[in-house]
Design an enzyme around this catalytic site. Sequence first.
Site, PDB file in Angstrom:
ATOM      1  N   GLU A 198      -1.108  -8.079  -7.176  1.00 45.23           N
ATOM      2  CA  GLU A 198       0.307  -8.450  -6.933  1.00 45.23           C
ATOM      3  C   GLU A 198       0.173  -9.771  -6.196  1.00 45.23           C
ATOM      4  OE1 GLU A 198       1.929  -5.764  -4.161  1.00 45.23           O
ATOM      5  OE2 GLU A 198       2.134  -4.002  -5.661  1.00 45.23           O
ATOM      6  N   GLU A 381      -0.252   1.534  -9.879  1.00 44.01           N
ATOM      7  CA  GLU A 381       0.373   1.982  -8.449  1.00 44.01           C
ATOM      8  C   GLU A 381       1.806   2.801  -8.536  1.00 44.01           C
ATOM      9  OE1 GLU A 381       0.630  -0.466  -5.025  1.00 44.01           O
ATOM     10  OE2 GLU A 381      -1.323  -1.169  -5.077  1.00 44.01           O
TER      11      GLU A 381
HETATM   12  C1  GCO Z   1       1.546  -3.126  -2.303  1.00 42.22           C
HETATM   13  C2  GCO Z   1      -0.013  -2.852  -2.347  1.00 42.22           C
HETATM   14  C3  GCO Z   1      -0.358  -1.640  -1.509  1.00 42.22           C
HETATM   15  C4  GCO Z   1       0.688  -0.913  -0.718  1.00 42.22           C
HETATM   16  C5  GCO Z   1       1.599  -0.056  -1.574  1.00 42.22           C
HETATM   17  C6  GCO Z   1       2.609   0.874  -0.877  1.00 42.22           C
HETATM   18  O1  GCO Z   1       2.159  -2.833  -3.430  1.00 42.22           O
HETATM   19  O2  GCO Z   1       1.983  -3.511  -1.380  1.00 42.22           O
HETATM   20  O3  GCO Z   1      -0.630  -3.043  -3.306  1.00 42.22           O
HETATM   21  O4  GCO Z   1      -1.376  -2.298  -0.832  1.00 42.22           O
HETATM   22  O5  GCO Z   1       0.297  -0.191  -0.021  1.00 42.22           O
HETATM   23  O6  GCO Z   1       2.329  -0.554  -2.592  1.00 42.22           O
HETATM   24  O7  GCO Z   1       3.626  -0.306  -0.082  1.00 42.22           O
END
Ligand code: GCO
Length: 481
Positions: A198, A381
């Site tokens: 990200e 994710e």
């Molecule tokens: C993000 C990250 C994760 C987070 C998850 C929940 O997207 O911020 O990749 O580290 O913990 O997404 O917020």
Amino acid sequence: MNFSLTRRHALALPLQALALPEAIAATSSPIPPASIHFGPNFNFGVSSSAYQIEGAVQQDGRGPGIWDVFCHQPGHISKGQNADIACDHYHNMPADVALMAQAGIKNYRFSVSWPRLFPDGNNIPNPQGFAFYDRLVEQLQKHGITPWLCLYHWDLPQALQDKGGWTNRDTSARLGEFAGYVSHHFKDRIAHWMILNEAAVHSMFGYGMGSHAPGLRGKDSWFAALHHLNLGQGLSIQALRANNVPGRIGTVACCEPIRSSTNNQADLAAAQRFDAIWNGSVLKPLFHGAYPEQVQEEFAPLCQTGDLANIHQKIDLLGVNYYNRLHIRADPASPIGANFGPTQEPARFTVMGWPIEPDGIFEILTHIHNTYGKPEIFISENGYATADDSKVSDIDDMGRITFISDHLNFVKQAIDSGVNVSGYFVWSMLDSFEWNDGMKWHFGLVKVDFTTLERTPKRSYFWYADLIRQNAARTLQASNP
Ligand code: GCO
């Protein structure tokens, strides 16, 4: 810096006794896992990141990273918490891997900690850091779990931040070197490489809005960080290719459809600009070798000759993190004139206030497929938070099961309409450190008591295990008619 002591807490998990408490098990889950089927090669997995689970921040030669420093400055993290211990996964790793194996999980995306591997951010490796990930990969392989290694999930060595971090162009080259070194070390054992997690989120919250480490604010640092992350990613992909890694190479982006909070002109324009930064400034240079027209001016002073060619690299697969659509309003106080706003539609929300919009995953998958040349995608994710003040309901997490199954149904629809999606990874295996929110939100299939470090599988853990098992059984039937 004042770290709390790292606790050694060897867990003796009674794995054979894993089961839901009877009172919870007696009520049945509303969504039978058997109703969700994917093709024979679909990868179900779980995702995590080093800083959010490992703890042991001063152990075995690890150096300070930007999150260690940020957490120990007052006012940054909810309740003044930090990740000095987090889940203490560093000491409990074999038991955590065994927990995954017990659920039949076959794929695990984790990240390596740069400050554990190169404590001073230079080219002097820390053998004990490498030994930890050697042991992790060995445990995963012993249990038949495929490691998906992510090189950078936001934990920059503080020594590099002291030289400007991602606002400094040189950090891109340092990431490329780091990628070369790590890929050389692990290349025969890793089948799936992810470069970044990200870039849009890291640059926005860490270098634009200041709510994440290293806490910088402003438009210049925001765009500089984003460009240098993109460049570092391109150099890293090239370093892995130069090392002839036999595995597949990809990266992870947070891709979410953007909506305007209202229909007024200012909000509509802000939403477009936000989209061009959040989604467009990550995917377009990677796949098309250019920044979106709306923001080209912002990147022009940063882009040197050859940068876009270096960023525009072929990848083998794209990890997509999806949680919800982003609803955007104009905000003159934001460095880019746009900020998060309310949704226009009546919606359901998670306890974090994130709208629940499973159809948005279909929308973004279809958009990427149609815009960027039908890349292979996996959902790297997707997940659902409960709050840290809930007790029994934290284990009896029907809400999470519904959330996951609703999203899986839309992933399936995307596949049925021709989008190339090869996997789905739940965020996350364990409740973990949720950045500036500390331990406030719990995303795990497994509950972690942050005082005793005890792990308790939730209803969703057993549900996900059934889902994986039943899909595998279906696979066998499909290949042996
Ligand atoms: C993000 C990250 C994760 C987070 C998850 C929940 O997207 O911020 O990749 O580290 O913990 O997404 O917020």
